[in-house]
Design a protein around this motif. Structure first.
Motif, mmCIF file in Angstrom:
data_model
loop_
_atom_site.group_PDB
_atom_site.id
_atom_site.type_symbol
_atom_site.label_atom_id
_atom_site.label_comp_id
_atom_site.label_asym_id
_atom_site.label_seq_id
_atom_site.Cartn_x
_atom_site.Cartn_y
_atom_site.Cartn_z
ATOM 1 N N LEU A 99 30.843 32.378 65.463
ATOM 2 C CA LEU A 99 30.404 32.532 64.072
ATOM 3 C C LEU A 99 31.363 33.439 63.292
ATOM 4 O O LEU A 99 31.625 33.214 62.112
ATOM 5 N N LEU A 100 31.896 34.429 63.976
ATOM 6 C CA LEU A 100 32.907 35.288 63.327
ATOM 7 C C LEU A 100 34.102 34.459 62.874
ATOM 8 O O LEU A 100 34.670 34.695 61.814
ATOM 9 N N ALA A 101 34.447 33.454 63.690
ATOM 10 C CA ALA A 101 35.596 32.601 63.354
ATOM 11 C C ALA A 101 35.350 31.864 62.036
ATOM 12 O O ALA A 101 36.291 31.563 61.299
ATOM 13 N N GLU A 102 34.078 31.597 61.726
ATOM 14 C CA GLU A 102 33.756 30.917 60.457
ATOM 15 C C GLU A 102 34.084 31.788 59.244
ATOM 16 O O GLU A 102 34.112 31.300 58.122
ATOM 17 N N LEU A 103 34.256 33.083 59.476
ATOM 18 C CA LEU A 103 34.525 33.986 58.350
ATOM 19 C C LEU A 103 36.009 34.291 58.186
ATOM 20 O O LEU A 103 36.397 35.076 57.334
ATOM 21 N N GLU A 104 36.821 33.636 59.010
ATOM 22 C CA GLU A 104 38.256 33.959 58.969
ATOM 23 C C GLU A 104 38.898 33.675 57.612
ATOM 24 O O GLU A 104 39.864 34.319 57.234
ATOM 25 N N PHE A 105 38.322 32.718 56.872
ATOM 26 C CA PHE A 105 38.932 32.371 55.579
ATOM 27 C C PHE A 105 38.996 33.576 54.651
ATOM 28 O O PHE A 105 39.846 33.631 53.776
ATOM 29 N N ASP A 106 38.090 34.567 54.829
ATOM 30 C CA ASP A 106 38.124 35.691 53.887
ATOM 31 C C ASP A 106 39.165 36.748 54.286
ATOM 32 O O ASP A 106 39.276 37.786 53.663
ATOM 33 N N ARG A 107 39.937 36.451 55.333
ATOM 34 C CA ARG A 107 40.989 37.401 55.749
ATOM 35 C C ARG A 107 42.378 36.890 55.444
ATOM 36 O O ARG A 107 43.357 37.481 55.877
ATOM 37 N N VAL A 108 42.480 35.767 54.754
ATOM 38 C CA VAL A 108 43.812 35.224 54.477
ATOM 39 C C VAL A 108 44.589 36.201 53.586
ATOM 40 O O VAL A 108 43.979 36.951 52.819
ATOM 41 N N PRO A 109 45.912 36.205 53.712
ATOM 42 C CA PRO A 109 46.684 37.207 52.978
ATOM 43 C C PRO A 109 46.862 36.857 51.498
ATOM 44 O O PRO A 109 47.947 36.942 50.962
ATOM 45 N N ALA A 110 45.791 36.434 50.848
ATOM 46 C CA ALA A 110 45.884 36.124 49.412
ATOM 47 C C ALA A 110 45.247 37.265 48.635
ATOM 48 O O ALA A 110 44.376 37.974 49.141
ATOM 49 N N GLN A 111 45.678 37.390 47.393
ATOM 50 C CA GLN A 111 45.105 38.400 46.515
ATOM 51 C C GLN A 111 44.221 37.680 45.489
ATOM 52 O O GLN A 111 44.682 36.717 44.887
ATOM 53 N N TYR A 112 42.981 38.120 45.350
ATOM 54 C CA TYR A 112 42.071 37.470 44.391
ATOM 55 C C TYR A 112 41.874 38.365 43.170
ATOM 56 O O TYR A 112 41.721 39.576 43.295
ATOM 57 N N TYR A 113 41.829 37.729 42.023
ATOM 58 C CA TYR A 113 41.571 38.436 40.764
ATOM 59 C C TYR A 113 40.455 37.698 40.036
ATOM 60 O O TYR A 113 40.298 36.488 40.195
ATOM 61 N N TYR A 114 39.723 38.436 39.208
ATOM 62 C CA TYR A 114 38.598 37.830 38.486
ATOM 63 C C TYR A 114 38.644 38.287 37.036
ATOM 64 O O TYR A 114 38.854 39.473 36.778
ATOM 65 N N THR A 115 38.439 37.359 36.118
ATOM 66 C CA THR A 115 38.295 37.765 34.721
ATOM 67 C C THR A 115 37.212 36.923 34.074
ATOM 68 O O THR A 115 36.996 35.778 34.468
ATOM 69 N N HIS A 116 36.508 37.513 33.107
ATOM 70 C CA HIS A 116 35.430 36.770 32.441
ATOM 71 C C HIS A 116 35.952 35.978 31.254
ATOM 72 O O HIS A 116 36.718 36.501 30.460
ATOM 73 N N GLN A 117 35.517 34.724 31.170
ATOM 74 C CA GLN A 117 35.709 33.961 29.936
ATOM 75 C C GLN A 117 34.511 34.354 29.068
ATOM 76 O O GLN A 117 33.384 33.973 29.362
ATOM 77 N N ARG A 118 34.740 35.140 28.040
ATOM 78 C CA ARG A 118 33.600 35.782 27.372
ATOM 79 C C ARG A 118 32.829 34.846 26.457
ATOM 80 O O ARG A 118 31.692 35.115 26.094
ATOM 81 N N GLN A 119 33.456 33.756 26.049
ATOM 82 C CA GLN A 119 32.729 32.707 25.319
ATOM 83 C C GLN A 119 33.104 31.386 25.944
ATOM 84 O O GLN A 119 34.292 31.160 26.225
#
Ligand code: UTP
Length: 291
Positions: A83-103
């Motif tokens: 089951l731990l192996a199912e979570l491996e995708f969240d360890r990939v060496p990518a950087q995530y950013y988030y921004t709101h589309q306000r309208q």
């Protein structure tokens, strides 16, 4: 070219009530939420930085790509390695950013929100509700990036051949030639069948030069008061920019999860292909057909 933008801010009203309090991009298709397939497709071709254009009610997307230390700890203590192996995708060496589309002013406006992220580099846009190919095994974006560089484009768009009944749902290409790669002389947003210059429909993946932002600035709100990405692309073509299309291959069907019909089809296809449960599901469906 290692940056990608995933717009996920839309309300997903065509999937109500399923999307009342959860993003449509988090609905599962087979074992994974839709947006996980998209991130995996992008990371596989070398994308390292991903910006989500998000909005209220979409925090579960951010949680999905963050590490849940408590869950990891619990699974580790219980020795649940598979089951731990199912979570491996969240360890990939990518950087995530988030921004709101306000309208919520449409897809073009969502892309405008990525201006400072893209900075002065070309970037990919992958719609958060469309999976390309079974289990997202597609390298269409890599082929598009190659075309972008080789032809000196301002934009490259993925296209899929659709039936006559569907042309009114998508942006439709007016190609200058046939084949897998073609230059566009125009693109029309959701035309009637009579107006449609071809059956080649925009298929949820784009590569843009930063010139798209200036074109979006000058794009007047169109159908439904929204800033249409297609209108900005049209402007780029009119001003002499090279815009090319790349057709999806036979094993790269676009699964647009925007409505229940295609959502059910995608879920069924992915579940039937599941290594563990596919076969028994096929047998079960056969019993339903008999009944
Ligand atoms: P859609 O137009 O299919 O999504 O946009 P929607 O508006 O959520 O759908 P309905 O019509 O209400 O059912 C395709 C993708 O673009 C994002 C959506 O989240 C979806 O992943 N999008 C759309 C934005 O990020 N912002 C927008 O203003 C519109």
């Amino acid at each position: 070219m290692n940056k990608a933008v995933i717009p996920v801010a839309g309300l997903g009203t065509r999937l109500l009530p399923a999307t009342k309090s959860q993003p449509k991009e988090m609905l599962p298709v087979g074992r994974k939420p839709i947006v996980q397939y998209i991130v995996e497709e992008l990371i596989r071709i070398g994308i390292e930085e991903i910006l989500f254009i998000t909005g209220p009610g979409k925090t579960s997307i951010e949680n999905h790509f963050g590490v849940n230390y408590e869950l990891v700890q619990t699974l580790r203590e219980k020795g649940k390695e598979e089951l731990l192996a199912e979570l491996e995708f969240d360890r990939v060496p990518a950087q995530y950013y988030y921004t709101h589309q306000r309208q919520l002013l449409g897809l073009g406006h969502a892309v405008l929100c990525s201006r400072s992220f893209a900075d002065d580099e070309p970037f990919v846009v992958a719609l958060g509700d469309s999976i390309i190919g079974l289990n997202a095994q597609s390298d269409i974006v890599r082929r598009m990036q190659r075309c972008f560089v080789e032809k000196g484009c301002v934009a490259v768009i993925a296209f899929e051949q659709v039936s006559n009944e569907k042309v009114h749902q998508y942006g439709i290409a007016q190609p200058k030639s046939n084949g897998e790669f073609f230059e566009l002389s125009d693109i029309v947003e959701k035309p009637t069948l009579q107006e449609a210059p071809s059956n080649l429909a925009v298929a949820a993946r784009y590569v843009f030069s930063p010139k798209i932002f200036a074109a979006l600035d000058r794009t007047e709100p169109g159908k439904g008061g929204e800033i249409q990405l297609t209108d900005a692309i049209r402007l780029l073509i009119k001003e002499g920019g090279k815009v090319w299309g790349v057709q999806l291959g036979v094993n790269e069907r676009r699964h647009d999860i925007g409505n229940f019909g295609s959502y059910f089809r995608a879920f069924t296809e992915f579940a039937l292909a599941d290594e563990k449960y596919g076969e028994s599901l096929r047998e079960y469906i056969a019993t339903l057909n008999k009944g």
